[in-house]
Design an enzyme around this catalytic site. Structure first.
Site, PDB file in Angstrom:
ATOM      1  N   HIS A 197       0.814  -1.208   0.000  1.00 35.29           N
ATOM      2  CA  HIS A 197       0.000   0.000   0.000  1.00 35.29           C
ATOM      3  C   HIS A 197       0.853   1.265   0.000  1.00 35.29           C
ATOM      4  O   HIS A 197       0.325   2.380  -0.166  1.00 35.29           O
ATOM      5  CB  HIS A 197      -0.904  -0.008   1.239  1.00 35.29           C
ATOM      6  N   ASP A 217      -2.272   2.247  -4.494  1.00 40.11           N
ATOM      7  CA  ASP A 217      -3.482   2.680  -3.811  1.00 40.11           C
ATOM      8  C   ASP A 217      -4.590   1.641  -3.991  1.00 40.11           C
ATOM      9  O   ASP A 217      -4.519   0.787  -4.889  1.00 40.11           O
ATOM     10  CB  ASP A 217      -3.945   4.035  -4.358  1.00 40.11           C
TER      11      ASP A 217
END
Length: 510
Positions: free
Chosen positions: A481, A485
């Site tokens: 992450h 995204d």
């Protein structure tokens, strides 16, 4: 004539090292391939051999200096300085068979050495000896198997003869270029073996003494000096109790944690076990490969901001297309049409749209890859390995299936080289072959994405307002992450789903 000694390739993504120890000084005679110095990187210790025989000239990089790949370390001046050593060595070798066999008719002594273990690998563990002292061996017959933290390496006999001495027993740690055993060739080979076996009982008595005359690793000696530890305070894990650098780090960590442990309630590393239960337990040392798997997976969890997103795919169209063309595909290409080629093509297609899933973090930079080196996670008897199919995005279905079949067979046989497991940009893991319905795969660092495939199972689905049975598979994408995204991860998984539910989209690049 002057020969330059330069920093060798240090391994993937490693660009610099520190000069730890010089074994030679200016004016010393050196033989070809004799170890000159030891370099330390943040991953491994690398020994630098002499590229040629001669006399040690100028040392350019001193101990403690930081050097880059291909930097000049020292020079070697051509001369006769190394010749006497080599002659003395050859004379000693010539005398050795006569001494052990008691006759000038003994065969020549042949050293069995540790082969090159691969880029960035400097040591291995002797896992199995296939021959014992006194056995006759043919040229290229397998003598033993070595285990590194990445691959297994078989060591063949360099010539036909008799195995007269095993220097590195099973479980011993050996360095690249180290000696494993001694063979005798010629008519005297058989005579040399019994003489060695008669001397064998004396070996335990010699090793049973309290004195320790094993030379510790140079990097370990330097580390002990820096941390103020004596050799008696460090438990060596190397061959014959040789102290290695990692042993010093463990001893230092234990010493640092001792005060804290005394002030805090002691916590046992494992729960107490009754004598009856203990007698039914079996303790087996982890292989180097298993230790590396454990470390890399835990490092991945500790480093990446890992998150998993899920979806499901209707496999009806892929299964129909496969059933329609599998016989013709096998006849033309000589390989079966499986599901992995569909998933590989679908992932390559999706990675073009969402390139951050095919990228990696390097410090404060993001490195985008304009190619796909696809890792295929493969279970083997010794553990999980990930062979890499290079430029999978430019390959057709047949080429992918052939590559997967070949890499899988080599992985199961322990024949993969280190180069075949490096450089992957994305990975596919198929837990469905073992019956897994759903799981969250762990990233294969430094990659930023891994796709988990699962079991195909008939489930009731609503299609055009009607409930019908469909072959469904859960898909899981674990991603980093930090650079991917949620939108990108979900988009990637949806594109894979769309390509598999309508394979024609792959042909149309949609």
């Amino acid at each position: 004539m002057t020969t330059e000694v330069r920093v060798p390739t240090l391994g993937e993504s490693v660009t610099e090292a520190t000069v730890a120890t010089w074994f030679k000084q200016p004016g010393d005679a050196v033989a070809a391939d004799e170890m000159l110095c030891e370099l330390e990187t943040d991953k491994v210790t690398v020994e630098v051999p002499a590229p040629a025989a001669g006399t040690m000239g100028e040392i350019v990089a001193k101990e403690g200096d930081t050097v880059g790949v291909d930097a000049l370390l020292a020079t070697i001046e051509a001369g006769e300085g190394a010749a006497p050593k080599k002659e003395e060595k050859s004379e000693a070798k010539a005398e050795a068979p006569a001494a052990s066999g008691g006759s000038d008719t003994s065969g020549d002594s042949i050293d069995v050495m540790v082969p090159t273990l691969g880029e960035s690998v400097s040591e291995a563990t002797v896992s199995t000896w296939f021959k014992k002292v006194g056995d006759s061996v043919a040229a290229d017959e397998m003598l033993c198997e070595l285990e590194t933290d990445k691959v297994s390496v078989e060591v063949p006999a360099p010539a036909a003869g008799t195995l007269t001495e095993i220097i590195a027993d099973e479980g011993a740690t050996v360095q690249a270029g180290g000696k494993l055993a001694v063979m005798a060739s010629g008519d005297g080979a058989a005579a040399a073996a019994p003489a060695k076996s008669e001397d064998a009982p004396a070996a335990p008595a010699a090793s049973g003494g309290s004195g320790k005359d094993v030379e510790n690793a140079p990097s370990a000696q330097k580390a002990m000096a820096e941390k103020g530890l004596s050799p008696d305070q460090v438990q060596g894990s190397g061959r014959d109790g040789r102290v290695m650098k990692e042993d010093v780090a463990k001893a230092a960590a234990a010493a640092a944690s001792a005060p804290a442990a005394s002030s805090a309630p002691a916590q046992a590393p494992r729960a107490p076990v009754s004598a009856d239960d203990a007698s039914r337990e079996e303790r087996v040392k982890m292989t180097r490969l298993r230790q590396t798997i454990a470390k890399r997976l835990k490092d991945s969890q500790n480093t990446a901001a890992m998150l998993t997103t899920y979806n499901e795919v209707d496999m009806t169209e892929v299964m129909a297309l496969r059933n329609e063309y599998k016989d013709e595909f096998l006849k033309k290409h000589g390989v079966k049409l499986g599901f992995m080629s569909f998933f590989t093509k679908a992932c390559c297609h999706a990675l073009k749209e969402v390139p951050e899933v095919n990228a990696e973090i390097d410090g404060t930079d993001i490195v985008y890859k304009n190619f796909v080196h696809m890792g295929i996670a493969t279970g083997t008897p010794t553990g999980l390995v990930v062979p890499v199919i290079r430029d999978a995005d430019s390959m057709g279905f047949a080429a992918i299936e052939k590559a997967i079949g070949e890499k899988g067979a080599r992985a199961r046989d322990g024949k993969l080289s280190m180069a075949e497991m490096q450089g992957g940009t994305f990975t596919i893991s198929n837990g469905g072959v073992y019956g897994s319905l759903m799981s969250s795969p762990i990233l294969n660092p430094p990659q930023s994405g891994i796709l988990g495939m699962h079991k195909i199972q008939q489930r009731p689905m609503v299609v055009n307002g009607e409930i019908v049975a469909r072959p469904m598979m859960y898909l899981a994408l674990s991603y980093d992450h930090r650079i991917v995204d949620g939108k990108g991860a979900v988009t990637f998984l949806v594109r894979v789903k769309e390509a598999l539910e309508d394979p024609r989209r792959l042909l149309m690049d949609l």
